[in-house]
Design a protein around this motif. Structure first.
Motif, PDB file in Angstrom:
ATOM      1  N   ALA A  24      23.327  48.982 -10.333  1.00  0.00           N
ATOM      2  CA  ALA A  24      23.663  49.536  -9.016  1.00  0.00           C
ATOM      3  C   ALA A  24      24.936  50.371  -9.088  1.00  0.00           C
ATOM      4  N   LEU A  25      25.882  49.922  -9.908  1.00  0.00           N
ATOM      5  CA  LEU A  25      27.136  50.664 -10.058  1.00  0.00           C
ATOM      6  C   LEU A  25      26.887  52.040 -10.674  1.00  0.00           C
ATOM      7  N   VAL A  26      26.023  52.098 -11.691  1.00  0.00           N
ATOM      8  CA  VAL A  26      25.715  53.379 -12.333  1.00  0.00           C
ATOM      9  C   VAL A  26      25.045  54.326 -11.345  1.00  0.00           C
ATOM     10  N   ARG A  27      24.129  53.806 -10.534  1.00  0.00           N
ATOM     11  CA  ARG A  27      23.496  54.648  -9.512  1.00  0.00           C
ATOM     12  C   ARG A  27      24.540  55.160  -8.522  1.00  0.00           C
ATOM     13  N   LYS A  28      25.470  54.314  -8.156  1.00  0.00           N
ATOM     14  CA  LYS A  28      26.526  54.689  -7.222  1.00  0.00           C
ATOM     15  C   LYS A  28      27.399  55.795  -7.815  1.00  0.00           C
ATOM     16  N   ILE A  29      27.731  55.661  -9.094  1.00  0.00           N
ATOM     17  CA  ILE A  29      28.533  56.683  -9.777  1.00  0.00           C
ATOM     18  C   ILE A  29      27.768  57.999  -9.842  1.00  0.00           C
ATOM     19  N   ASP A  30      26.486  57.921 -10.203  1.00  0.00           N
ATOM     20  CA  ASP A  30      25.665  59.134 -10.287  1.00  0.00           C
ATOM     21  C   ASP A  30      25.685  59.909  -8.973  1.00  0.00           C
ATOM     22  N   LEU A  31      25.512  59.189  -7.870  1.00  0.00           N
ATOM     23  CA  LEU A  31      25.414  59.845  -6.564  1.00  0.00           C
ATOM     24  C   LEU A  31      26.750  60.412  -6.102  1.00  0.00           C
ATOM     25  N   ARG A  32      27.852  59.778  -6.513  1.00  0.00           N
ATOM     26  CA  ARG A  32      29.164  60.260  -6.082  1.00  0.00           C
ATOM     27  C   ARG A  32      29.679  61.402  -6.949  1.00  0.00           C
ATOM     28  N   LEU A  33      29.338  61.410  -8.237  1.00  0.00           N
ATOM     29  CA  LEU A  33      29.892  62.412  -9.147  1.00  0.00           C
ATOM     30  C   LEU A  33      29.006  63.644  -9.311  1.00  0.00           C
ATOM     31  N   LEU A  34      27.742  63.423  -9.634  1.00  0.00           N
ATOM     32  CA  LEU A  34      26.909  64.518 -10.128  1.00  0.00           C
ATOM     33  C   LEU A  34      26.531  65.574  -9.081  1.00  0.00           C
ATOM     34  N   PRO A  35      26.104  65.204  -7.866  1.00  0.00           N
ATOM     35  CA  PRO A  35      25.637  66.254  -6.945  1.00  0.00           C
ATOM     36  C   PRO A  35      26.683  67.316  -6.624  1.00  0.00           C
ATOM     37  N   ILE A  36      27.914  66.926  -6.300  1.00  0.00           N
ATOM     38  CA  ILE A  36      28.906  67.923  -5.904  1.00  0.00           C
ATOM     39  C   ILE A  36      29.361  68.755  -7.107  1.00  0.00           C
ATOM     40  N   LEU A  37      29.528  68.130  -8.284  1.00  0.00           N
ATOM     41  CA  LEU A  37      29.897  68.902  -9.468  1.00  0.00           C
ATOM     42  C   LEU A  37      28.789  69.886  -9.826  1.00  0.00           C
ATOM     43  N   PHE A  38      27.548  69.462  -9.653  1.00  0.00           N
ATOM     44  CA  PHE A  38      26.393  70.328  -9.900  1.00  0.00           C
ATOM     45  C   PHE A  38      26.452  71.553  -8.991  1.00  0.00           C
ATOM     46  N   VAL A  39      26.668  71.333  -7.703  1.00  0.00           N
ATOM     47  CA  VAL A  39      26.684  72.444  -6.742  1.00  0.00           C
ATOM     48  C   VAL A  39      27.853  73.386  -7.009  1.00  0.00           C
ATOM     49  N   VAL A  40      29.021  72.825  -7.332  1.00  0.00           N
ATOM     50  CA  VAL A  40      30.191  73.661  -7.627  1.00  0.00           C
ATOM     51  C   VAL A  40      29.923  74.568  -8.822  1.00  0.00           C
ATOM     52  N   TYR A  41      29.287  74.002  -9.851  1.00  0.00           N
ATOM     53  CA  TYR A  41      29.088  74.859 -11.023  1.00  0.00           C
ATOM     54  C   TYR A  41      27.907  75.812 -10.852  1.00  0.00           C
ATOM     55  N   VAL A  42      26.952  75.484 -10.004  1.00  0.00           N
ATOM     56  CA  VAL A  42      25.928  76.476  -9.650  1.00  0.00           C
ATOM     57  C   VAL A  42      26.620  77.706  -9.063  1.00  0.00           C
ATOM     58  N   ALA A  43      27.557  77.469  -8.150  1.00  0.00           N
ATOM     59  CA  ALA A  43      28.292  78.575  -7.541  1.00  0.00           C
ATOM     60  C   ALA A  43      29.122  79.323  -8.582  1.00  0.00           C
ATOM     61  N   ALA A  44      29.780  78.585  -9.485  1.00  0.00           N
ATOM     62  CA  ALA A  44      30.637  79.214 -10.479  1.00  0.00           C
ATOM     63  C   ALA A  44      29.839  80.104 -11.427  1.00  0.00           C
ATOM     64  N   PHE A  45      28.749  79.580 -11.962  1.00  0.00           N
ATOM     65  CA  PHE A  45      27.978  80.362 -12.931  1.00  0.00           C
ATOM     66  C   PHE A  45      27.259  81.513 -12.247  1.00  0.00           C
ATOM     67  N   LEU A  46      26.791  81.287 -11.027  1.00  0.00           N
ATOM     68  CA  LEU A  46      26.137  82.348 -10.266  1.00  0.00           C
ATOM     69  C   LEU A  46      27.115  83.492 -10.017  1.00  0.00           C
ATOM     70  N   ASP A  47      28.335  83.164  -9.623  1.00  0.00           N
ATOM     71  CA  ASP A  47      29.344  84.189  -9.372  1.00  0.00           C
ATOM     72  C   ASP A  47      29.733  84.934 -10.646  1.00  0.00           C
ATOM     73  N   ARG A  48      29.638  84.237 -11.771  1.00  0.00           N
ATOM     74  CA  ARG A  48      30.032  84.850 -13.044  1.00  0.00           C
ATOM     75  C   ARG A  48      29.008  85.855 -13.537  1.00  0.00           C
ATOM     76  N   VAL A  49      27.728  85.543 -13.398  1.00  0.00           N
ATOM     77  CA  VAL A  49      26.690  86.367 -14.026  1.00  0.00           C
ATOM     78  C   VAL A  49      25.908  87.223 -13.046  1.00  0.00           C
ATOM     79  N   ASN A  50      26.191  87.103 -11.735  1.00  0.00           N
ATOM     80  CA  ASN A  50      25.405  87.899 -10.792  1.00  0.00           C
ATOM     81  C   ASN A  50      25.626  89.399 -10.938  1.00  0.00           C
ATOM     82  N   ILE A  51      26.668  89.775 -11.661  1.00  0.00           N
ATOM     83  CA  ILE A  51      26.879  91.199 -11.931  1.00  0.00           C
ATOM     84  C   ILE A  51      25.712  91.775 -12.741  1.00  0.00           C
ATOM     85  N   SER A  52      25.028  90.915 -13.509  1.00  0.00           N
ATOM     86  CA  SER A  52      23.867  91.391 -14.275  1.00  0.00           C
ATOM     87  C   SER A  52      22.752  91.829 -13.331  1.00  0.00           C
ATOM     88  N   ASN A  53      22.579  91.108 -12.216  1.00  0.00           N
ATOM     89  CA  ASN A  53      21.599  91.519 -11.209  1.00  0.00           C
ATOM     90  C   ASN A  53      22.050  92.780 -10.484  1.00  0.00           C
TER      91      ASN A  53
END
Length: 453
Positions: A24-53
Motif C-alpha cells: 500500500a505504501l508503494v502505491r501511495k508513493i507512486d500516486l504522489r510522485l509519478l503523475p505530477i513529475l510525468f506531466v511536468v516533463y511532458v511540458a518540458a520536452f514538448l517545449d524543447r522540441v516543438n520547434i521541429s514542428n
C-alpha cells in the motif's frame, strides 16, 4: 537464484515497521510522485522540441532565417542546459524539490510563451537560451528525487514511467501540432506562433499546480507517517540526511572511473534521441507527405517506442539486469540506422527503420539512466551523479542539432552516419561501464549487491 525469486513485489509483511503495509505504501508513493513529475516533463520536452514542428509550418521563412540558423537556434538551448545541471541539483537540495522544480517550470513556460512573439533570429536565440536555463534542473532533478523513494529492484519500472513522458510529449506534440496548424491566421498570427503561445500558457499553469503537488524527499514529506518514513528509508537503503555539497565533493566524485564512464554511454544514445526528436518531422516530410500528414505520422514511432520501453522496464526489473537490455536497444537502433543509410526508395521500409531507431534509442536510454543512477549511493553521489550524467550526455544534443542539415536532404547520409558512430561509441562505453560494475561487485572477493549489472 532463479529470476522469479529475484523480483518480488512488496508483500505487505516485510518491514521493521510491521504496522505499515508495504504494498500500500508503494502505491501511495507512486500516486504522489509519478503523475505530477510525468506531466511536468511532458511540458518540458514538448517545449524543447516543438520547434521541429514549427519549422515544418514556415518558421524559417517567416523569420527570414538562413540555411544554418535553425540548427544554431536548436544548439543554443544546450549551452545553458549542460552548464547549469549540477548547480541546479545543488539548489534543488537546498530549496526543496517542490519549490525549485515548480519555479523552473513556470520560468520555461514564460520563455516558451515569449517564443511565440519573436520577430527575428536574435529573438529565437534569446528565448531558446533562457528555455535551456530554466529546463536544466527538471530532468536530473526528477531522477535524483525518484531514486530516494524506491528499491533498486522496482526502480526501472518507475524510471520508465517517468521517461514515457518524453515519448508522450513526442507523440502528443505531433497530434497537437496537426490541430494547431489549422489556426493559421487566427488573431493575425501564423500557426507556428500558436504552438509556442498555447504550450507556453499550458506550461505556466502546470508550474503553478506543481508547487502544491510535487513531493519533497522522504524525510520531509508531510504526507508520510513516521512509521512510513522509517520504512521508506529502510527500503531504499541509503542515507536520507541533508549533507551540504562542496567543491571537494565534486572533485571526489570524478575520481571514480565508473562514475565518469557512465555518462559517456549515455552521450552515445542521446545523439540519435535528439536527432530523432528534432528532425523526424523534417525527415518524414521528405517522404512526400503534407504538413498535417507529416505531424500525424510522426506519432507512430513514438507510440511504438513507448510500448517497447514499458516491456523492457518490466523485463529488466524482473531479471534484475540492465546491461543486456541496453545492448538490445542499441542493436535495434543500429539496425534502423543501417537501413536508412542504404534504402532510399521504399517508403514502408524507411518508415519502419525510423520506428526501429526510435524504439532502440528510447528503450536503451532509460535503462542506462536507471542503471547508472541506482548504482550511486547517498545524497552526494546522486546529486552530482544524476546532473553529471544528464549534463554531459546532453552535449550529444549539440552534435544532433547539426547532424541533419537541409543541404543533405533527402538522404541525410551525414546525419545517419553521425548517429551510427555515436551509437557504436555508446555500446563500447556501456560494455566498459558493465565491466567496471562487475569489478565493483566482486571487490575483495565479496559479491556487493549494492551494484546492479
Amino acid at each position: 537464484m532463479a529470476a522469479s525469486s529475484i523480483y518480488e513485489e512488496p508483500s505487505g509483511e516485510r518491514s521493521l515497521s510491521s504496522s505499515v503495509n508495504e504494498r500500500a505504501l508503494v502505491r501511495k508513493i507512486d500516486l504522489r510522485l509519478l503523475p505530477i513529475l510525468f506531466v511536468v516533463y511532458v511540458a518540458a520536452f514538448l517545449d524543447r522540441v516543438n520547434i521541429s514542428n514549427a519549422l515544418t509550418m514556415g518558421l524559417q521563412k517567416d523569420l527570414k532565417l538562413t540555411t544554418d540558423q535553425p540548427n544554431i537556434a536548436l544548439t543554443i538551448f544546450f549551452v545553458p542546459y549542460v552548464l547549469f545541471e549540477i548547480p541546479s541539483n545543488i539548489l534543488l537540495k537546498r530549496l526543496s524539490p517542490h519549490v525549485w522544480l515548480s519555479f523552473c517550470t513556470v520560468l520555461f513556460g514564460i520563455a516558451m510563451l515569449a517564443q511565440g512573439f519573436v520577430k527575428n533570429f536574435g529573438g529565437i536565440m534569446a528565448t531558446r537560451f533562457f528555455l535551456g536555463v530554466a529546463e536544466a534542473g527538471i530532468f536530473p532533478g526528477s531522477f535524483y528525487l525518484l531514486s530516494f523513494w524506491y528499491k533498486r529492484e522496482e526502480s526501472q519500472k518507475r524510471f520508465s514511467v517517468f521517461w514515457c513522458s518524453v515519448l508522450t510529449a513526442g507523440a502528443f506534440g505531433g497530434l497537437l501540432a496537426s490541430a494547431i496548424a489549422k489556426l493559421n491566421g487566427t488573431a493575425g498570427l501564423q500557426n507556428w506562433r500558436w504552438i509556442f503561445i498555447l504550450e507556453g500558457i499550458g506550461t505556466i499553469v502546470i508550474g503553478i499546480i506543481s508547487y502544491f503537488t510535487i513531493s519533497d524527499f522522504p524525510q520531509s514529506a508531510k504526507w508520510l507517517t513516521e512509521e512510513e518514513r522509517a520504512l521508506v528509508k529502510e527500503r531504499a537503503g541509503h542515507d536520507h540526511t541533508s549533507v551540504p555539497i562542496g567543491l571537494k565533493d565534486i572533485a571526489w566524485f570524478f575520481k571514480s572511473p565508473m562514475r565518469v564512464v557512465g555518462a559517456f554511454m549515455y552521450w552515445g544514445i542521446i545523439v540519435p534521441i535528439y536527432s530523432y526528436s528534432y528532425f523526424a518531422p523534417t525527415i518524414i516530410k521528405t517522404f512526400g507527405y503534407t504538413v498535417i500528414k507529416t505531424q500525424l505520422r510522426s506519432v507512430i514511432p513514438f507510440a511504438a517506442a513507448l510500448a517497447l520501453v514499458l516491456i523492457v522496464a518490466w523485463a529488466s526489473d524482473y531479471t534484475q539486469l540492465r546491461y543486456p537490455f541496453v545492448m538490445f536497444g542499441l542493436i535495434l537502433c543500429i539496425a534502423g540506422l543501417g537501413t536508412l543509410m542504404s534504402v532510399h526508395h521504399n517508403l514502408s521500409v524507411q518508415f519502419g527503420a525510423l520506428c526501429l531507431v526510435a524504439m532502440g534509442a528510447f528503450s536503451s536510454g532509460i535503462v542506462m539512466i536507471c542503471w547508472y543512477v541506482m548504482n550511486l549511493h547517498g545524497h552526494i553521489e546522486r546529486s552530482i551523479g544524476t546532473a553529471w550524467l544528464i549534463s554531459f550526455g546532453n552535449t550529444g544534443g549539440i552534435v544532433a542539432t547539426f547532424a541533419f542539415l537541409s543541404k543533405d536532404a533527402p538522404y541525410y547520409r551525414t546525419g545517419y552516419s553521425i548517429c551510427m558512430g555515436a551509437v557504436v561509441f555508446g555500446a563500447v562505453c556501456a560494455s566498459a561501464y558493465a565491466f567496471l560494475v562487475f569489478k565493483a561487485r566482486r571487490n575483495k572477493g565479496v559479491a556487493d549487491r549494492s551494484y546492479t549489472l
